[in-house]
Design a protein around this motif. Structure first.
Motif, PDB file in Angstrom:
ATOM      1  N   THR A   1      12.055   2.785  -6.894  1.00  0.00           N
ATOM      2  CA  THR A   1      12.368   3.737  -6.173  1.00  0.00           C
ATOM      3  C   THR A   1      11.522   3.787  -5.014  1.00  0.00           C
ATOM      4  N   ALA A   2      10.118   3.792  -5.125  1.00  0.00           N
ATOM      5  CA  ALA A   2       9.163   3.888  -4.066  1.00  0.00           C
ATOM      6  C   ALA A   2       9.670   2.886  -2.963  1.00  0.00           C
ATOM      7  N   LEU A   3       9.838   1.514  -3.581  1.00  0.00           N
ATOM      8  CA  LEU A   3      10.267   0.554  -2.573  1.00  0.00           C
ATOM      9  C   LEU A   3      11.385   0.596  -1.829  1.00  0.00           C
ATOM     10  N   ARG A   4      12.469   1.262  -2.486  1.00  0.00           N
ATOM     11  CA  ARG A   4      13.599   1.663  -1.809  1.00  0.00           C
ATOM     12  C   ARG A   4      13.176   2.867  -0.457  1.00  0.00           C
ATOM     13  N   LEU A   5      12.496   3.877  -0.994  1.00  0.00           N
ATOM     14  CA  LEU A   5      11.965   4.756  -0.091  1.00  0.00           C
ATOM     15  C   LEU A   5      11.324   4.194   1.115  1.00  0.00           C
ATOM     16  N   ALA A   6      10.209   3.374   0.700  1.00  0.00           N
ATOM     17  CA  ALA A   6       9.685   2.599   1.874  1.00  0.00           C
ATOM     18  C   ALA A   6      10.585   1.982   2.915  1.00  0.00           C
ATOM     19  N   LEU A   7      11.449   1.074   2.250  1.00  0.00           N
ATOM     20  CA  LEU A   7      12.418   0.568   3.224  1.00  0.00           C
ATOM     21  C   LEU A   7      13.252   1.416   4.071  1.00  0.00           C
ATOM     22  N   HIS A   8      13.685   2.470   3.353  1.00  0.00           N
ATOM     23  CA  HIS A   8      14.369   3.425   4.128  1.00  0.00           C
ATOM     24  C   HIS A   8      13.514   3.922   5.317  1.00  0.00           C
TER      25      HIS A   8
ATOM     26  N   ASN B   1       0.785  -1.258  -0.131  1.00  0.00           N
ATOM     27  CA  ASN B   1      -0.059   0.150  -0.042  1.00  0.00           C
ATOM     28  C   ASN B   1       0.940   1.300   0.095  1.00  0.00           C
ATOM     29  N   ALA B   2       2.012   1.212   0.745  1.00  0.00           N
ATOM     30  CA  ALA B   2       2.805   2.210   1.013  1.00  0.00           C
ATOM     31  C   ALA B   2       3.573   2.666  -0.305  1.00  0.00           C
TER      32      ALA B   2
ATOM     33  N   SER C   1       0.030   9.862   3.378  1.00  0.00           N
ATOM     34  CA  SER C   1       0.233   9.903   4.701  1.00  0.00           C
ATOM     35  C   SER C   1      -0.171   8.922   5.552  1.00  0.00           C
ATOM     36  N   LYS C   2      -1.361   8.502   5.120  1.00  0.00           N
ATOM     37  CA  LYS C   2      -1.867   7.439   6.046  1.00  0.00           C
ATOM     38  C   LYS C   2      -1.056   6.071   5.862  1.00  0.00           C
ATOM     39  N   ALA C   3      -0.889   5.813   4.592  1.00  0.00           N
ATOM     40  CA  ALA C   3      -0.013   4.508   4.336  1.00  0.00           C
ATOM     41  C   ALA C   3       1.089   4.344   4.924  1.00  0.00           C
ATOM     42  N   LEU C   4       1.767   5.714   4.880  1.00  0.00           N
ATOM     43  CA  LEU C   4       3.271   5.601   5.425  1.00  0.00           C
ATOM     44  C   LEU C   4       3.181   5.471   6.852  1.00  0.00           C
ATOM     45  N   ASN C   5       2.104   6.102   7.628  1.00  0.00           N
ATOM     46  CA  ASN C   5       2.058   5.985   9.034  1.00  0.00           C
ATOM     47  C   ASN C   5       1.706   4.486   9.412  1.00  0.00           C
ATOM     48  N   GLN C   6       0.570   3.999   8.740  1.00  0.00           N
ATOM     49  CA  GLN C   6       0.363   2.529   9.136  1.00  0.00           C
ATOM     50  C   GLN C   6       1.498   1.642   8.821  1.00  0.00           C
ATOM     51  N   MET C   7       2.199   1.869   7.656  1.00  0.00           N
ATOM     52  CA  MET C   7       3.345   0.883   7.336  1.00  0.00           C
ATOM     53  C   MET C   7       4.273   0.932   8.786  1.00  0.00           C
ATOM     54  N   VAL C   8       4.812   1.981   9.180  1.00  0.00           N
ATOM     55  CA  VAL C   8       5.801   2.167  10.151  1.00  0.00           C
ATOM     56  C   VAL C   8       5.342   1.660  11.459  1.00  0.00           C
ATOM     57  N   ASP C   9       4.053   2.049  11.850  1.00  0.00           N
ATOM     58  CA  ASP C   9       3.378   1.700  12.927  1.00  0.00           C
ATOM     59  C   ASP C   9       2.872   0.109  13.158  1.00  0.00           C
ATOM     60  N   ASP C  10       2.339  -0.533  12.055  1.00  0.00           N
ATOM     61  CA  ASP C  10       1.842  -1.917  12.143  1.00  0.00           C
ATOM     62  C   ASP C  10       2.620  -2.887  11.452  1.00  0.00           C
ATOM     63  N   LEU C  11       3.747  -2.647  10.752  1.00  0.00           N
ATOM     64  CA  LEU C  11       4.516  -3.675  10.085  1.00  0.00           C
ATOM     65  C   LEU C  11       5.296  -4.422  11.078  1.00  0.00           C
TER      66      LEU C  11
END
Lengths: 205, 205
Positions: free
Chosen positions: A25-32, A10-11, B45-55
């Motif tokens: 690139t999106a995956l790289r940023l998300a993993l970062h 989703n992210a 923003s929601k997708a990013l927050n959910q990712m770091v909070d719940d992953l």
């Protein structure tokens, strides 16, 4: 791409909506972001949300602003009768950096480009014509990029305001300072000869 | 860069914290978000927050997962005694795409790189050694990048587990399929001759 996590997927999908950012690139940023403290991502999300929720456009020049009237329009030291017409707020920032324009701005929000589906009515042109009509403007400086779309936009506005008493000018086009003459393109070089300026004037800069 | 808005400045600063994104690109992205409906930015923003909070990280292989045990570790069809050791989850995704590994994975979370301040204790090595020690692993496949850091990491792990009864292998290094031989580097070409395989074996692929 197969993801082991819906949250990550989703992210990545959301990030790759941004212009110029693909899935990899999106995956790289998300993993970062996942390797950083959570607070960093919360800070990013909050800053983005606040920006889109609370940012205003200056009601006079359409520049981005935190207040009804932007800092430039609200500054009593600026000449209110000289208006520089630009495409977007990045151009305002670029011209402000040079400190060579003491007047105000008018941000069009783009340029006329039928290929991209942008017509005159998608831009802040009517409010500019109103300003000129009211008689408060002495000079209009067209500072759009010297491209087909920029020239079209300049000419469209010019046709709307030429019946009113206002001076119009465009920014000088010529050889960039520091460029080698032999590498300049023909059109630029040709125009720079036709639009030559008295040598004494060049000494004043 | 002079900004006409604190909100914009704040957003640009946050975006430019991301790796490979400078101030100019950050500004371009911020202006893009401002031109879109607000909901897009809220969604991001929601997708990013959910990712770091719940992953979560899979408690067995450290792969990214929405559950305690990732889909691969929880799959009863996979061979649990063959473990492929990789650097990060992108490698898991790449290998899964080839469908040529039927066993499980072990994600180290990086490779040993003193230059970047990454030592063995920053990686998920001890849990791998524990798995081998328990006797449940028949084969360990090292699938790290063939670089100095990758080789160092492979060797460090090898030293820890060589006393236990486990087969170890590394992915084949050689000329890429479709490459012209004359353009291959000397080391790769030399090794590909030393590590040649019976011709009959190559026919089976």
């Amino acid at each position: 791409m197969e993801f082991s996590s819906k949250l990550l997927e989703n992210a990545v999908n959301e990030i790759s909506q941004l212009p110029g950012i693909g899935k990899r690139t999106a995956l790289r940023l998300a993993l970062h972001l996942l390797r950083q403290p959570k607070e960093n991502t919360h800070g990013l999300s909050k800053a983005l949300n606040q920006m889109v929720d609370d940012l205003k456009l200056c009601k006079s020049c359409h520049n981005i602003s935190d207040t009804e009237l932007c800092d430039i329009c609200a500054n009593p030291m600026r000449k209110t009768d000289v208006i520089c017409v630009v495409e977007d707020i990045r151009d305002v920032m670029a011209i402000e950096n040079t400190a060579s324009h003491k007047g105000l701005y008018h941000v069009l929000g783009g340029k006329i480009s039928p290929m991209d589906g942008v017509g005159p009515h998608d831009l802040n042109i009517s409010s500019l014509v109103e300003k000129v009509k009211s008689g408060s403007v002495k000079e209009l400086i067209f500072a759009l990029s010297p491209t087909m779309e920029g020239d079209t936009t300049n000419f469209y506005i010019y046709k709307q305001i030429k019946e009113f008493e206002v001076e119009t000018s465009t920014i000088a086009r010529g050889i960039s300072v520091g460029d080698e003459l032999e590498y300049a393109d023909e059109i630029t070089l040709g125009r720079s000869i036709l639009n030559r300026i008295p040598f004494e004037n060049s000494l004043k800069l």
